[in-house]
Design a protein around this motif. Structure first.
Motif: not given
Length: 349
Positions: A189-205
């Protein structure tokens, strides 16, 4: 047990221990807090002082765990040298082995890295987490084998939950992994912080979890993730984990009026930053503690053993491939401490 009188040449002393005994007023507060944690802890094998002064982290982790268990009111049975702790609670008696994830032989130790502004600006979370997963896996597997080869044969271990208590000290900035690496290792169960920080608009929740399946070591070997998603490790009932049981915990609890604690706490309304002086007792010793339960455990650890406000317990919902957390919305997430040191040569060690 006198931990603080140096017994070895300066070149053998661990940098953290060498810093601890420096003659600063601020250090005296930290030393007193450490001794409070240590009160009553036996030097069973006669090696503990040497290990604390020369290798530090694994001994510090054991002291922290001892202080936590004492805070819970657990009863200690010191008749046995292994596993590290035999603990009795109203819910059950269980055994626990402490282990730290350490740096690889050819890697930079956690204490040697310079945590400068440029370090934090250039951090790559996926690489940091990959290294953390690998080192945590090494620690887990080594203790799992030790249990199967030796501990499982002891009468005081048989028929009882066996718990691994794991702490990461494997690289500079190790605390930034939070609990991403341990959850990937145990549950894939992995939360990809780097992916989120690079494009936060893609993860509204907010950041989303995903399955990695495995991670690759530097030599190309694969480490399979999800150790608690099958019965292979059913002899491990649970994992106790904290990335915040560091020297910062000592400083935050020391009562030092010159120590300023900046922390972030989760709440039902989101993350809440707080700044307080250590003299205001901004956190408890159990804050930051997380318990991961193995759904396939032969001898499950009852949830009530570690149930306490601020202590996160995690179970897997295997049908939905999700994790269920208790107290996850009311816990310590991160902490840093700024200390104003004043030299005082006559400050007693």
């Amino acid at each position: 047990m006198d931990l603080l009188t140096p017994l070895y040449p300066a070149e053998r002393l661990h940098p953290h221990f060498a810093s601890l005994i420096q003659p600063h007023v601020g250090r005296s507060y930290a030393r007193n807090e450490l001794l409070r944690w240590l009160n009553g802890f036996p030097n069973r094998d006669g090696k503990f002082i040497e290990e604390f002064q020369t290798t530090f982290n694994s001994s510090f982790w054991e002291i922290y765990l001892y202080a936590v268990f004492r805070e819970y009111g657990f009863e200690f049975d010191w008749r046995y040298c292994a596993p590290d702790f035999v603990l009795s609670t109203p819910a059950c008696t269980f055994t626990l082995e402490a282990v730290t994830a350490n740096h690889a032989n050819d890697a930079t130790p956690e204490w040697a890295g310079k945590l400068t502004e440029s370090f934090f600006d250039s951090i790559e979370f996926n690489e940091l987490n990959r290294v953390a997963i690998i080192r945590l896996a090494n620690a887990f597997i080594s203790k799992s084998r030790l249990f199967q080869d030796k501990y499982a044969k002891h009468a005081h271990v048989q028929g009882r939950p066996f718990v691994l208590a794991m702490a990461p000290f494997e690289q500079p900035g190790f605390n930034l992994q939070a609990y991403r690496a341990i959850e990937a290792l145990l549950f894939d169960y992995y939360v990809d912080e780097q992916e989120y920080l690079a494009n936060p608009d893609a993860f509204p929740y907010g950041p989303e979890a995903k399955s990695l399946g495995s991670v690759e070591k530097d030599n190309g070997a694969e480490i399979e993730l999800g150790l608690f998603k099958g019965s292979k490790f059913n002899h491990v009932s649970a994992v106790v984990f904290s990335n915040l049981a560091t020297w910062g915990k000592i400083e935050a609890m020391s009562g030092n009026p010159g120590a300023f604690v900046s922390s972030v706490w989760s709440s039902p309304d989101g993350l809440i930053p707080k700044v307080a002086c250590a003299s205001e007792a901004p956190e408890a010793i159990t804050d930051g503690l997380r318990i991961y339960h193995n759904p396939f455990a032969t001898h499950p650890l009852p949830g009530e053993v570690f149930r306490r406000g601020g202590v996160v317990q995690v179970w897997a919902n295997l049908a939905e491939q999700t994790l269920v957390g208790e107290q996850a919305e009311a816990c310590l997430q991160s902490r840093s401490v700024l200390i104003a040191l004043r030299t005082a040569p006559d400050d007693p060690i």
